[in-house]
Write an enzyme that holds these catalytic residues in place. Sequence first.
Site, PDB file in Angstrom:
ATOM      1  N   ASN A 172       0.852  -1.182   0.000  1.00  0.00           N
ATOM      2  CA  ASN A 172       0.000   0.000   0.000  1.00  0.00           C
ATOM      3  C   ASN A 172       0.885   1.229   0.000  1.00  0.00           C
ATOM      4  OD1 ASN A 172      -2.891  -1.025   0.421  1.00  0.00           O
ATOM      5  ND2 ASN A 172      -1.653  -2.198   1.887  1.00  0.00           N
ATOM      6  N   GLU A 173       1.133   1.722  -1.196  1.00  0.00           N
ATOM      7  CA  GLU A 173       2.048   2.853  -1.365  1.00  0.00           C
ATOM      8  C   GLU A 173       1.359   4.149  -0.962  1.00  0.00           C
ATOM      9  OE1 GLU A 173       4.988   2.303  -1.701  1.00  0.00           O
ATOM     10  OE2 GLU A 173       5.520   0.875  -3.268  1.00  0.00           O
ATOM     11  N   PRO A 174       2.121   5.245  -0.788  1.00  0.00           N
ATOM     12  CA  PRO A 174       1.516   6.532  -0.445  1.00  0.00           C
ATOM     13  C   PRO A 174       0.332   6.852  -1.371  1.00  0.00           C
ATOM     14  CG  PRO A 174       3.886   6.710  -0.360  1.00  0.00           C
ATOM     15  CD  PRO A 174       3.587   5.323  -0.844  1.00  0.00           C
ATOM     16  N   THR A 191      10.320   2.086  -3.890  1.00  0.00           N
ATOM     17  CA  THR A 191      10.151   0.654  -3.607  1.00  0.00           C
ATOM     18  C   THR A 191      10.852  -0.175  -4.684  1.00  0.00           C
ATOM     19  OG1 THR A 191       8.049   1.129  -2.567  1.00  0.00           O
ATOM     20  CG2 THR A 191       8.416  -1.143  -3.232  1.00  0.00           C
TER      21      THR A 191
END
Length: 643
Positions: A172-174, A191
């Site tokens: 769950n990236e920004p 990432t």
Amino acid sequence: MKLLNTQRLEYRAPGSFEETRYEKLHNVIFNSSIEGSKFIAHTIAGLIEQKQKNNEMCVLGLATGSSPISVYRELVRLHQKEGLSFQNVISFNLDEYYPISKDDIQSYHYFMHIHLFNHVDIKPENIHIPNGELPTDKTRSFCIKYEQKIEAAGGIDIQILGIGRTGHIGFNEPGSHRNSKTRTITLDHLTSYDAAPSFQGIENVPRKAITMGIQTILSAKRVLLMAWGTNKADIINKAIEGVVSSSIPTTYLQLHKNTTLILDNEAASELTRIKAPWLAANCEWDKNLRSKAISWLCRRTGKSILKLTDKDYNDNGMSDLLALHGSSYDLNIEMFNRLQHSITGWPGGKPNSDDKNRPERAIPEKKRVIIFSPHPDDDVISMGGTFDRLVAQGHEVHVAYQTSGNIAVSDQDAKRFLEVTQDILKSDQIKQIEKLNGEFENLNPNNPTPLGICNLKGSIRKGESLGATRYIGIPDDQVHFMNLPFYETGLIDKNPPSQKDLDLTMALIEELKPHQIYAAGDLADPHGTHRVCLNIIFGSLDALKTKSFMKDCWMWLYRGAWHEWEIHEIEMAVPMSPDQVLRKRKAIFYHQSQKDGVMFQGEDKREFWIRAEDRNAETAKKYKDMGLSDYAAIEAFKRYHFL
Ligand code: F6R
């Protein structure tokens, strides 16, 4: 069903219930990632056993990456040595790269089997991992079913998490929404960057992943997030002290009622209560804390030590320190003297002089020294100036290269050496070269590099190292190539250290009976080679500490290529003149395979010699800014007391 000794259930983390200002997430700090990992593994084992007693299934949410490897190692040990059974475990993995084949050694499917599932008795039908092999039009329905399966299993009992440097949990990236569920997501550049070394280049990292969502994670009954090493310190600070925001998805855990962050000292190092504890609570002011506070105060106010006033102390949370010591004057003098006494141009001790206020002993005048270097170049990069001085001052200096460093030589470089050799060999020897050339043609990043190629690369680094040590002026028989076995996998992933690594290290120390040992005290990456090499030395010293020669042995830690000690940690500061800086540069240049572009560059694009010079100049500037002499460069060391 065999139940385990329940003593483990009482395992408590130290300081679990401390109150802390600024912090919005419960966290526990352990001395090492190994201790923290054991805590997590034992918490999981405790729940599995408790559920076994009640004839219930235990639903685990599992993570991958470097952080949980030692948790899985401990779970496997508990299964193999203490009878922990996984028969009642259902597992759901957080995420998987997309697209990726299950057989790819970088897939999380492969990771989970190698590190856990192949070694325990979990039922294959109870293992769930997002499928990276699906065609794109099938991923959505897969994600919906994944959520349904979690629900049908009764929800996740314990979810373990790592944290990415973007603050991601799962992938769950920004920007991820609080209500997000299992879905595909595009990986953040940082990432992909972090994953690039394992994929042999960023261009090979899959662009997407399938990941459980934030809501999926928040629905777990208990969440344990682990973070190890200095690289995670900044993001851990933001996750714990920042406000809930989609730009740092880990902050969503502040909305969860049963989350604990398990940290080692390095990952916790940017928390206010660690970095500037006087701002968070009342402190026990010992000598080290006073130094830490005063160097922090110098940076904060932009003043040198002897210009700090009572008001500066009072305005910055240190009025209790002032109350204890009466005035800033005494505190300033104490700190100034401490720093002044750390500086020495005689790292092996100054002969015939009073050594009361010097970092090293004057006697014995000529010392036997071992410089342990994890890779064949850390010695000159991190302490080339000190190495040079020790030799010039007549000490018997040995260098021990702990690993071959073969993995960091590019194929192109290695082939160049083969071509040169081919040109000078007689025709009957050429077969061997042709065989190696053939192996280069068949290299597959999923398989270990063949031994012949590893040896070729190792020998390139050996030649470079001898160039540097001859330049500094030590005979070849004082250069020891240890080739520690843990490193020799032919892969980026190394084996855990074994007794053989310890035996080789102990044998060298016993043979040389050194008065000084230098070692890389690099704690940035808990699973990295430097940390493993340091632990092997610590283990060896522990086993040898009762030997009589050890009473005369002092150990100094230098930092590797990435970090430097904080000013308050430095116990020996060895200054260099501009000419000595140039000699150090030349010694580093001998390591040609690590010059220009290197295989494992990391985020810092500077070449090693530039990093080393910048870092040494920066330390000198810090000393100057605090009111001490103005040197061109300083190498810094911290003493390690093993007795
Ligand atoms: C892995 C995962 C990621 C990692 C994170 C940290 O399943 O979901 O969130 O936990 O990228 O990775 P390491 O532990 O390698 O630093």
